[in-house]
Design an enzyme around this catalytic site. Structure first.
Site, PDB file in Angstrom:
ATOM      1  N   GLU A 164      23.624  17.111  39.003  1.00 56.99           N
ATOM      2  CA  GLU A 164      23.195  15.814  39.206  1.00 56.99           C
ATOM      3  C   GLU A 164      22.922  14.575  39.067  1.00 56.99           C
ATOM      4  O   GLU A 164      23.027  13.557  39.800  1.00 56.99           O
ATOM      5  CB  GLU A 164      21.276  16.048  40.748  1.00 56.99           C
ATOM      6  CG  GLU A 164      21.635  17.995  41.637  1.00 56.99           C
ATOM      7  CD  GLU A 164      22.954  18.326  42.364  1.00 56.99           C
ATOM      8  OE1 GLU A 164      23.619  16.787  42.702  1.00 56.99           O
ATOM      9  OE2 GLU A 164      23.220  19.122  42.397  1.00 56.99           O
ATOM     10  N   HIS A 265      33.976  21.407  46.135  1.00 58.54           N
ATOM     11  CA  HIS A 265      33.007  21.941  45.243  1.00 58.54           C
ATOM     12  C   HIS A 265      34.400  24.060  44.549  1.00 58.54           C
ATOM     13  O   HIS A 265      33.938  24.478  44.125  1.00 58.54           O
ATOM     14  CB  HIS A 265      31.708  22.882  45.937  1.00 58.54           C
ATOM     15  CG  HIS A 265      31.580  21.678  46.081  1.00 58.54           C
ATOM     16  ND1 HIS A 265      30.814  21.255  47.085  1.00 58.54           N
ATOM     17  CD2 HIS A 265      30.301  21.058  45.108  1.00 58.54           C
ATOM     18  CE1 HIS A 265      30.194  20.504  46.604  1.00 58.54           C
ATOM     19  NE2 HIS A 265      29.278  19.777  45.906  1.00 58.54           N
TER      20      HIS A 265
END
Length: 353
Positions: A164, A265
């Site tokens: 992140e 993803h």
């Protein structure tokens, strides 16, 4: 707690969850597995001026806040520099994660200051009630506690926290569109950053590292080791409720879909696998040559917003020549890695001529 494993109950246990409960759990979990909400721009959030988070020596100061179950940020400041450990282990885990990322960034970019050097090292924990996700909101890392059924607290995985924060670095260095192959590159670069931070902290070289992203996030009810595997995309989990890891590691298995922002993803496993092959072929610490080359490409701002895999492959090969000379062992290992996953560098692709 619900038994996530579908099928007959184990001896001595009550019945497993009904089909509607399984469906609800699986849907929620898949949303996390595929949609980490890396850029949550629609939230109106007030943040501290980044300049206020620099100590007198100019270093970034980690700051961890607590949302107390609300879906707001940053929350109440719980730990920052020169404070003792908090009683809350999630606060401490997040704080140490920020420290590790800060130390790694200094190591990775010791020869060139990245444009993302102003990245605010701030994190909010206990976001939402049983929130099963983590994301970069455009200014900070935000971590949920997990639902206790599929996911543990998201502070339990250093690679996920670094992933992140990697989005924050990318936000300040390149603006890859979060859709299709450019979005998959964005997700892959964040995964590479996450893996390298974890390896750096653990003292693991390329050969001994697990190359798993999100190891420790699944509860013991899930048949899986992590969210993603860079060494073997598509093998991170195989669970009766979640299904099988849908990632592909080669272009032959490229997933064409309108979901997941065009498979960002799902297809990130392809450049992930290329990096793993490159780093392990070189040997030693993955962040020293392979990682440095990867992020020097990012730092040159040579990547268009709509870069595809072929464009990125070409830029990495050009960087290998700049750093090591034409025909070097590094360039050959890199070319072999891209070839193994079926990515043709843009300049070499006859379809583009």
């Amino acid at each position: 707690m619900l038994d996530l494993i579908a099928g007959p109950s184990a001896p001595g246990q009550g019945p497993g969850p009904d089909s509607e409960t399984r469906k609800r759990i699986a849907t929620r979990a898949r949303q996390t597995l595929l949609l980490d909400q890396a850029m949550l721009h629609e939230r109106a959030i007030t943040h501290t001026d980044p300049r206020d988070l620099l100590d007198p020596a100019g270093r970034l100061v980690p700051v961890v806040s607590d949302a107390w179950g609300a879906e707001t940020t940053p929350g109440t400041t719980s730990r920052t520099q020169d404070q003792d450990s908090a009683e809350d282990h999630d606060v401490n885990d997040a704080y140490h994660g920020l420290e590790h990322v800060n130390a790694f960034r200094a190591e990775l970019f010791k020869d060139s200051s990245p444009k993302g050097a102003g990245l605010v090292l701030r994190s909010t924990v206990h976001y939402g009630l049983h929130y099963s996700n983590a994301f970069w909101d455009g200014a900070q890392m935000v971590m949920g506690d997990g639902d206790g059924e599929v996911f543990n607290s998201f502070t339990s995985s250093l690679s996920m926290m670094a992933h992140e924060l990697g989005h924050g670095l990318l936000q300040n260095t390149t603006s890859l569109a979060h859709h299709g192959q450019s979005g998959a590159l964005n997700e892959s670069l964040a995964d590479v950053f996450g893996a390298l931070v974890e390896q750096y902290v653990s003292g693991q070289d390329a050969a001994s590292a697990s190359w798993l992203i999100g190891k420790g996030l699944f509860t013991d009810k899930v048949q899986g080791t992590a969210l993603r595997s860079m060494a073997a995309p598509g093998t991170a989990y195989d669970d009766p409720v979640l299904g099988k890891d849908p990632q592909s590691g080669t272009m032959s298995g490229y997933v064409h879909t309108g979901e997941d922002d065009g498979g960002v993803h799902l297809n990130s496993g392809i450049p992930n696998h290329a990096f793993h092959l490159f780093a392990t072929a070189l040997g030693g610490n993955a962040w020293e040559t392979a990682g440095s080359l990867w992020f020097n490409v990012v730092n040159t701002s040579a990547l268009p917003e709509d870069s595809d895999f072929g464009t990125f492959a070409e830029q990495t090969l050009l960087q290998a020549r700049r750093q090591n000379g034409a025909g070097s062992m590094v360039e050959r290992a890199l070319a072999d890695a891209w070839d193994a996953v079926g990515v043709v560098p843009r300049a070499l692709d006859p379809a583009r001529s």
